[in-house]
Design a protein around this motif. Structure first.
Motif, PDB file in Angstrom:
ATOM      1  N   PHE A  55       0.899  -1.251   0.069  1.00  0.00           N
ATOM      2  CA  PHE A  55      -0.127   0.113  -0.078  1.00  0.00           C
ATOM      3  C   PHE A  55       0.917   1.327  -0.148  1.00  0.00           C
ATOM      4  CE2 PHE A  55      -2.679  -3.387   1.964  1.00  0.00           C
ATOM      5  CZ  PHE A  55      -3.689  -3.224   1.015  1.00  0.00           C
ATOM      6  N   SER A  57       2.674   4.583  -1.583  1.00  0.00           N
ATOM      7  CA  SER A  57       1.890   5.694  -2.306  1.00  0.00           C
ATOM      8  C   SER A  57       2.483   5.295  -3.693  1.00  0.00           C
ATOM      9  CB  SER A  57       2.434   7.138  -1.884  1.00  0.00           C
ATOM     10  OG  SER A  57       3.856   7.353  -1.880  1.00  0.00           O
ATOM     11  N   TRP A  59       2.945   2.646  -5.144  1.00  0.00           N
ATOM     12  CA  TRP A  59       1.932   1.475  -5.611  1.00  0.00           C
ATOM     13  C   TRP A  59       0.557   1.775  -5.940  1.00  0.00           C
ATOM     14  CZ3 TRP A  59      -2.351  -1.147  -4.294  1.00  0.00           C
ATOM     15  CH2 TRP A  59      -2.617  -2.236  -5.052  1.00  0.00           C
ATOM     16  N   THR A  60       0.065   2.711  -4.911  1.00  0.00           N
ATOM     17  CA  THR A  60      -1.446   3.031  -4.961  1.00  0.00           C
ATOM     18  C   THR A  60      -1.419   4.032  -6.281  1.00  0.00           C
ATOM     19  OG1 THR A  60      -1.595   2.992  -2.709  1.00  0.00           O
ATOM     20  CG2 THR A  60      -2.985   4.454  -3.725  1.00  0.00           C
ATOM     21  N   ARG A  61      -0.517   4.851  -6.579  1.00  0.00           N
ATOM     22  CA  ARG A  61      -0.438   5.876  -7.559  1.00  0.00           C
ATOM     23  C   ARG A  61      -0.473   5.096  -9.308  1.00  0.00           C
ATOM     24  NH1 ARG A  61       4.086   9.138  -6.905  1.00  0.00           N
ATOM     25  NH2 ARG A  61       3.906   9.807  -8.730  1.00  0.00           N
ATOM     26  N   GLU A  63      -1.495   1.942  -9.299  1.00  0.00           N
ATOM     27  CA  GLU A  63      -2.703   1.339  -9.676  1.00  0.00           C
ATOM     28  C   GLU A  63      -3.727   2.196 -10.148  1.00  0.00           C
ATOM     29  OE1 GLU A  63      -4.955  -2.260  -7.455  1.00  0.00           O
ATOM     30  OE2 GLU A  63      -4.711  -0.451  -6.200  1.00  0.00           O
ATOM     31  N   GLU A  86       7.135  -4.072  -6.185  1.00  0.00           N
ATOM     32  CA  GLU A  86       6.551  -2.927  -6.815  1.00  0.00           C
ATOM     33  C   GLU A  86       7.120  -2.744  -8.373  1.00  0.00           C
ATOM     34  OE1 GLU A  86       5.984   0.113  -3.133  1.00  0.00           O
ATOM     35  OE2 GLU A  86       8.149  -0.333  -3.810  1.00  0.00           O
TER      36      GLU A  86
END
Length: 174
Positions: A55, A57, A59-61, A63, A86
């Motif tokens: 989780f 940032s 990876w979140t960006r 995705e 990642e």
């Protein structure tokens, strides 16, 4: 282990354009022009609970990125901090965005950002031990029909790493 003839015998390699500003790599990937959409059995991106960076940032960006180029831009901007998980996610997510489009697949393969991610992945192969990540890397490379030394290294790593991990795979990952 070191077979230099494989890269020189690949007549399908495409030479990319300018070097990527983050790592200086230029794309040089042999890629097929496969037609058709993503396979219904494409591995999903989820190793919940197995990786603390899941989780992050970055990876979140990646995705949430709207297209393959955005995934690669985010990944390459953060290249020095991407771990193997990642990096494999960046490859998978970028390829997932272009499935079904031969033109987009060829453009992705020719991009310097793709070269950066493949180079980073190759340098991190020994750390890539998660069943889902290995399945996704192999799926992405297969979808794009990637050839060349980085692809060869990833496949050889998977051939060595996968047998002891088979008991950890789900039926979908197999």
């Amino acid at each position: 282990n070191n077979n230099s003839s494989s890269s020189s015998s690949n007549s399908n390699n495409k030479q990319g354009g300018a070097a990527h500003p983050a790592c200086g790599a230029a794309s040089a990937w042999g890629v097929g022009a496969e037609e058709g959409g993503c396979a219904p059995g494409a591995p999903e991106f989820s190793d919940m609970g197995t990786h603390s960076g899941l989780f992050s940032s970055t990876w979140t960006r990646m995705e949430a990125a709207e297209d393959a180029n955005a995934v690669l831009r985010i990944a390459c901007e953060n290249l020095d901090v991407l771990d193997a998980y990642e990096t494999s996610a960046a490859l998978y997510l970028a390829v997932k965005h272009v499935c079904g489009s031969s033109k987009a697949t060829l453009q992705l393969a020719a991009s310097p950002g793709f070269a950066c991610i493949m180079g980073r992945l190759r340098s991190q192969l020994r750390d890539l031990q998660w069943p889902r990540s290995l399945a996704q890397v192999l799926w992405a490379m297969g979808k794009m029909e990637i050839q060349g030394p980085d692809a060869e290294a990833a496949i050889l790593h998977a051939a060595e790493a996968l047998p002891p991990l088979l008991h950890r795979f789900s039926s979908q990952e197999l």
